[in-house]
Design a protein around this motif. Structure first.
Motif, short mmCIF file in Angstrom:
data_model
loop_
_atom_site.label_atom_id
_atom_site.label_comp_id
_atom_site.label_asym_id
_atom_site.label_seq_id
_atom_site.Cartn_x
_atom_site.Cartn_y
_atom_site.Cartn_z
N HIS A 59 0.83 -1.20 0.00
CA HIS A 59 0.00 0.00 0.00
C HIS A 59 0.87 1.26 0.00
N SER A 60 1.94 1.25 0.79
CA SER A 60 2.84 2.41 0.82
C SER A 60 3.47 2.65 -0.54
N ALA A 61 3.90 1.57 -1.20
CA ALA A 61 4.48 1.71 -2.55
C ALA A 61 3.48 2.36 -3.50
N LEU A 62 2.24 1.89 -3.45
CA LEU A 62 1.21 2.45 -4.32
C LEU A 62 0.95 3.92 -3.99
N GLU A 63 0.96 4.25 -2.72
CA GLU A 63 0.77 5.65 -2.32
C GLU A 63 1.85 6.55 -2.91
N TYR A 64 3.08 6.05 -3.00
CA TYR A 64 4.19 6.82 -3.54
C TYR A 64 4.23 6.81 -5.06
N GLY A 65 3.31 6.06 -5.69
CA GLY A 65 3.25 6.03 -7.14
C GLY A 65 4.03 4.91 -7.78
N ILE A 66 4.56 3.98 -6.97
CA ILE A 66 5.24 2.79 -7.51
C ILE A 66 4.16 1.76 -7.82
N VAL A 67 3.97 1.46 -9.09
CA VAL A 67 2.83 0.63 -9.49
C VAL A 67 3.22 -0.71 -10.10
N ASP A 68 4.48 -0.88 -10.55
CA ASP A 68 4.90 -2.13 -11.18
C ASP A 68 5.36 -3.13 -10.12
N PHE A 69 4.75 -4.31 -10.10
CA PHE A 69 5.08 -5.35 -9.13
C PHE A 69 5.45 -6.63 -9.88
N ASP A 70 6.66 -7.13 -9.65
CA ASP A 70 7.17 -8.31 -10.34
C ASP A 70 7.22 -9.49 -9.38
N THR A 71 6.58 -10.60 -9.76
CA THR A 71 6.54 -11.79 -8.92
C THR A 71 6.69 -13.02 -9.82
N ALA A 72 6.47 -14.21 -9.28
CA ALA A 72 6.58 -15.44 -10.07
C ALA A 72 6.00 -16.60 -9.27
N PRO A 73 5.45 -17.61 -9.95
CA PRO A 73 5.01 -18.81 -9.24
C PRO A 73 6.14 -19.47 -8.45
N ALA A 74 7.34 -19.46 -9.03
CA ALA A 74 8.47 -20.13 -8.37
C ALA A 74 8.99 -19.38 -7.15
N TYR A 75 8.46 -18.19 -6.87
CA TYR A 75 8.86 -17.45 -5.67
C TYR A 75 8.01 -17.86 -4.48
N GLY A 76 7.84 -19.12 -4.25
CA GLY A 76 7.07 -19.58 -3.09
C GLY A 76 5.67 -19.02 -3.10
N ASP A 77 5.27 -18.40 -1.97
CA ASP A 77 3.91 -17.85 -1.87
C ASP A 77 3.89 -16.34 -2.14
N SER A 78 4.84 -15.86 -2.91
CA SER A 78 4.92 -14.43 -3.24
C SER A 78 3.67 -13.95 -3.97
N GLU A 79 3.23 -14.71 -4.98
CA GLU A 79 2.03 -14.30 -5.71
C GLU A 79 0.84 -14.19 -4.77
N ASP A 80 0.68 -15.18 -3.90
CA ASP A 80 -0.46 -15.19 -2.98
C ASP A 80 -0.46 -13.93 -2.12
N LYS A 81 0.70 -13.64 -1.52
CA LYS A 81 0.80 -12.49 -0.62
C LYS A 81 0.57 -11.18 -1.36
N LEU A 82 1.10 -11.07 -2.58
CA LEU A 82 0.89 -9.86 -3.36
C LEU A 82 -0.59 -9.67 -3.68
N GLY A 83 -1.25 -10.74 -4.10
CA GLY A 83 -2.67 -10.65 -4.43
C GLY A 83 -3.51 -10.21 -3.25
N VAL A 84 -3.24 -10.78 -2.08
CA VAL A 84 -3.99 -10.40 -0.87
C VAL A 84 -3.73 -8.94 -0.54
N ALA A 85 -2.47 -8.51 -0.66
CA ALA A 85 -2.12 -7.12 -0.35
C ALA A 85 -2.83 -6.15 -1.29
N LEU A 86 -2.87 -6.47 -2.57
CA LEU A 86 -3.55 -5.59 -3.53
C LEU A 86 -5.05 -5.51 -3.23
N ALA A 87 -5.63 -6.65 -2.85
CA ALA A 87 -7.05 -6.67 -2.52
C ALA A 87 -7.36 -5.86 -1.27
N ASN A 88 -6.37 -5.69 -0.39
CA ASN A 88 -6.56 -4.96 0.86
C ASN A 88 -6.21 -3.48 0.75
#
Length: 234
Positions: free
Chosen positions: A46-75
């Motif tokens: 949320h802080s990144a988005l507030e500052y205008g940082i909008v590009d987020f790079d993840t991957a399935p092979a990064y463990g549960d990174s995708e999951d956590k990013l998706g939940v954070a965006l939804a919140n």
């Protein structure tokens, strides 16, 4: 840097850095690598988005990174501003910790956190069907319907993956089809090129043992397709 046309070609000139020039790498979210709890990820995204940082790079092979990013965006009330970039080529499956058997299919639907990070393993699939499966499963994990970019992930680390990716029924063809359908905007390549990176040693059945000595295999992928196929190489 920005580009200006000159008589001799293109010249790079300095310019002020804009928040949209920054890409937020989400690999460190993964629990397996000591990543933070979900509430911390929520705050950071949320802080990144507030500052205008909008590009987020993840991957399935990064463990549960995708999951956590998706939940954070939804919140985050700014989650809709995010430009999500993920990768394809490595499908995540469940490892039974008691039998060490890898499941052939993912949970359906694969909602965020449906499989513990410690029970996730990846299997390589650089076919057009692999592209479709990877996209579908990533969107389920992140709670999204589309994403900006899918990158072909580390094809040089799996024997035969570069050739498979370039084939008529390969992953690049699958990604281009996703682009034609409007499900992604861009096709890209994502590889590691640090001093510790190694490529698969031919004839070893998948043993990673050859130091990465140049971009020849990646260039072979880029040159195998028309100009404009790939937006970028990471």
């Amino acid at each position: 840097m920005t580009q200006i046309a000159t008589q001799g070609g293109v010249k790079l000139v300095p310019r002020a850095l804009d928040p949209t020039d920054i890409m937020f790498g989400c690999a460190f979210f993964a629990t397996r690598w000591g990543g933070p709890a979900q509430d911390v990820v929520n705050q950071v995204v949320h802080s990144a988005l507030e500052y205008g940082i909008v590009d987020f790079d993840t991957a399935p092979a990064y463990g549960d990174s995708e999951d956590k990013l998706g939940v954070a965006l939804a919140n985050s009330p700014l989650g809709g501003n995010a430009v999500v970039i993920t990768k394809a080529g490595k499908l995540i499956r469940r490892l039974d910790p008691h039998t060490a058997v890898v499941g052939s299919l993912p949970p359906k639907p694969w909602s965020p956190m449906a499989v513990k990070d410690s029970e996730r393993v990846w299997i390589g699939n650089y076919t057009d069907m692999g592209a479709m499966m990877s996209f579908s499963e990533s969107m389920e994990r992140m709670g999204l319907s589309t994403c900006d970019t899918l990158r072909v992930h580390d094809p040089d680390t799996i024997e035969g993956a570069v050739a498979s990716a370039k084939a008529p029924n390969g992953i690049v063809a699958g990604l281009l089809n996703l682009r034609r359908l409007g499900l992604i905007k861009n096709v890209s390549i994502g590889v590691n090129v640090n001093p510790y990176h190694v490529s698969v040693t031919p004839g070893t059945g998948g043993v990673l043992g050859t130091p990465w000595n140049g971009p020849s295999e990646i260039l072979s992928m880029v040159n195998a397709f028309p100009a404009g196929t790939f937006k970028s190489v990471l």
